[in-house]
Design a protein around this motif. Structure first.
Motif, short mmCIF file in Angstrom:
data_model
loop_
_atom_site.label_atom_id
_atom_site.label_comp_id
_atom_site.label_asym_id
_atom_site.label_seq_id
_atom_site.Cartn_x
_atom_site.Cartn_y
_atom_site.Cartn_z
N ILE A 101 7.24 -2.86 -33.52
CA ILE A 101 6.88 -2.90 -32.27
C ILE A 101 7.83 -3.97 -31.40
O ILE A 101 8.25 -3.77 -30.33
CB ILE A 101 5.47 -3.03 -32.09
N LYS A 102 7.80 -5.12 -32.24
CA LYS A 102 8.60 -6.27 -31.41
C LYS A 102 10.19 -5.94 -31.33
O LYS A 102 10.62 -5.86 -30.12
CB LYS A 102 8.54 -7.33 -32.41
N ASN A 140 11.33 -2.64 -31.18
CA ASN A 140 11.22 -1.85 -29.98
C ASN A 140 11.38 -2.21 -28.71
O ASN A 140 12.06 -1.57 -27.57
CB ASN A 140 10.46 -0.64 -30.38
N LYS A 141 10.37 -3.43 -28.35
CA LYS A 141 10.18 -3.82 -27.21
C LYS A 141 11.38 -4.49 -26.63
O LYS A 141 11.91 -4.49 -25.47
CB LYS A 141 8.98 -4.60 -27.32
N GLU A 142 11.94 -5.11 -27.57
CA GLU A 142 13.43 -5.84 -27.13
C GLU A 142 14.41 -4.90 -26.70
O GLU A 142 15.26 -4.92 -25.96
CB GLU A 142 14.03 -6.79 -28.28
N ASN A 177 13.53 -3.23 -23.35
CA ASN A 177 14.14 -3.97 -21.92
C ASN A 177 15.45 -3.78 -22.04
O ASN A 177 16.11 -3.87 -20.83
CB ASN A 177 13.90 -5.34 -22.29
N LYS A 194 9.42 3.63 -25.50
CA LYS A 194 7.81 3.18 -25.09
C LYS A 194 6.73 4.07 -25.57
O LYS A 194 5.80 3.43 -26.08
CB LYS A 194 7.74 3.26 -23.55
N VAL A 230 6.33 3.14 -29.22
CA VAL A 230 5.51 1.60 -29.36
C VAL A 230 4.05 1.99 -29.13
O VAL A 230 3.37 1.52 -29.91
CB VAL A 230 5.94 0.88 -28.37
#
Length: 483
Positions: A236-237, A239-241, A244, A261, A264
């Motif tokens: 998750i971390k 993918n979030k990076e 963005n 998204k 995630v």
């Protein structure tokens, strides 16, 4: 009966005592004939409630409870009610039956023999010790010759001989049995399966195996769930990076970011709800009153029961500040009676120094006013009212917003015990008198309580039949009433 697949089945059962006191949420489990099942769970989780649902004393809010047709069920509760204490042995056992039983005396004698207790049938229940009352509770269930035997904390107040006798009986018992107990060694002797009531989810997990195997299985499951979630968290971390990064690129990259998204969100949904351990009370200390000097307690003689007669014996006990006395002796010899006489100053041969505050923990919680709220009970024991201190101490004993304004009588026995310890902490006594303080208490809390008693700087008198507990406490003197 032999053809029945199960004797008890819960199908999606929900139950609550009101909006803020949910106990079960769509709980399901099954109990097979001839098995010995342990119910585990934190103090106040609702273990005794499950037993009352089985016996039809309570009704589920939703779901169904199936108990085999014509199944004879007997329930030995944790304690004998105040109303029953005035009954004679005969009257107590007569209440076990809906219809009058003629020639009940031989049945009573047989039941008492099984629990290794002799008693005149006209003797009142209140005249028996706590340990003897525990045996009477078991006998009151056995006299009904049940096919399903339910025992709620059966080892409370029993001495080593009594626990050994109960273990032997249950190991040879061939019918179905459900037990609630916080005594791990006792449970491990005969358990086939465990029902674990999770206070956080209000669900019931069913495990097969003995008690210690189940404890190990639960720990392994928790670790697996944590590792799985750690993997999800890392993905998750990452993918979030990336989201963005791609979102700022514009064009087709925004479509990639949108899809990531969604992935995630799926991973967040798939994260495992890690099984939370039973909460432990926080480390605590029981402060003692200041200016505690000289002899705090002296005992010159005491009375015991020997061969059904009262016998007075000499003693030479003198306790000062920071001295701990262990009071020993078998069930029925008079330990609880002696503690009560000391605490209430009814024994002229036992003297407490004038002005010394006495903190008295009774095994039956009769020092608590069951009609009082928990908050008012705690506040009443304080010399100087301090709401912030009261809340801080009570939260350490797992007394939260859901129970602090509840009446003490509505709490589980284990919760009453924690309230009693919170009161002692707020009272700051000079003399601490403790009668079986581990009864009803979750085994996770016991080492924390032992540590607090070990470090108590005032004077202490302790009665306990739990050697593992006593071993953790500094004992300076012993008085064995049997010698």
């Amino acid at each position: 009966m032999a053809k029945e697949v199960v004797v008890v089945r819960f199908n999606s059962v929900s139950f609550d005592y009101g909006r803020d006191k949910e106990i079960l949420k769509e709980a399901s489990f099954a109990i097979r004939p001839g098995t010995k099942t342990t119910i585990m769970g934190q103090n106040g989780a609702g273990k005794s409630t499950i037993l009352k649902l089985i016996t039809n004393e309570l009704k589920p809010k939703s779901g169904t409870i199936h108990v085999s047709n014509n199944l004879k069920v007997a329930y030995a509760k944790q304690i004998i009610s105040q109303e029953e204490l005035e009954l004679t042995i005969t009257e107590f056992f007569e209440k076990c039956f809906e219809e009058k039983i003629y020639a009940i005396a031989p049945k009573i004698d047989t039941a008492l023999e099984i629990v290794n207790l002799e008693a005149a049938h006209d003797k009142k229940i209140k005249d028996f010790s706590g340990g003897q009352q525990a045996r009477l509770l078991l006998a009151s269930a056995l006299i009904q010759e049940p096919e399903l035997l339910i025992l709620d904390e059966p080892t409370n107040n029993l001495d080593a001989e009594g626990i050994g006798h109960l273990m032997s009986f249950l190991m040879c018992y061939e019918k179905t049995c459900i037990v609630i107990s916080h005594d791990a060694d006792f449970l491990n002797t005969f358990t086939d399966s465990v029902l674990y009531l999770d206070i956080f989810t209000q669900k019931i997990d069913q495990y097969v195996g003995d008690y210690y195997n189940v404890i190990e299985e639960i720990a392994t499951r928790v670790e697996k769930e944590r590792r799985k979630n750690a993997q999800f968290e890392k993905k998750i971390k990452d993918n979030k990076e990336k989201i963005n990064y791609f979102a700022n690129k514009g064009g087709k990259m925004r479509l990639v970011a949108r899809k990531m998204k969604e992935e995630v969100a799926r991973m967040e949904t798939n994260k495992v709800a890690v099984k939370r351990e039973d909460q432990e009370i926080r480390d605590f200390s029981i402060p003692t009153m200041e200016d505690l000097l000289g002899e705090i307690l002296s005992v010159e003689s005491f009375t015991i029961m020997q061969n059904k007669k009262e016998v007075t014996r000499k003693a030479d006990i003198s306790l000062k500040k920071n001295e701990h006395l262990l009071l020993k002796g078998p069930n029925g010899i008079g330990k609880t009676t002696l503690l009560e006489k000391i605490a209430t100053q009814q024994n002229n041969s036992a003297k407490i120094k004038e002005g010394v505050k006495v903190g008295y923990y009774r095994q039956d919680f009769s020092t608590l006013d069951f009609e009082e709220t928990v908050h008012d009970s705690l506040e009443s024991i304080m010399d100087i009212k301090n709401e912030q201190k009261l809340r801080r101490i009570s939260s350490g004993f797992l007394i939260d917003q859901t129970i602090i304004n509840a009446k003490i009588g509505s709490l589980s026995e284990g919760q009453k015990g924690l309230v009693a310890f919170a009161r002692l902490t707020l009272q700051e006594p000079g003399l601490l008198i403790l009668d079986e303080p581990t009864n009803h208490i979750n085994f996770r809390h016991i080492p924390i309580i032992a540590k607090a008693l070990n470090e108590f700087k005032g004077t202490m008198v302790l009665v306990s039949h739990v050697p593992e507990f006593v071993e953790q406490i500094r004992i300076d003197k012993e008085l064995d009433l049997a010698n």
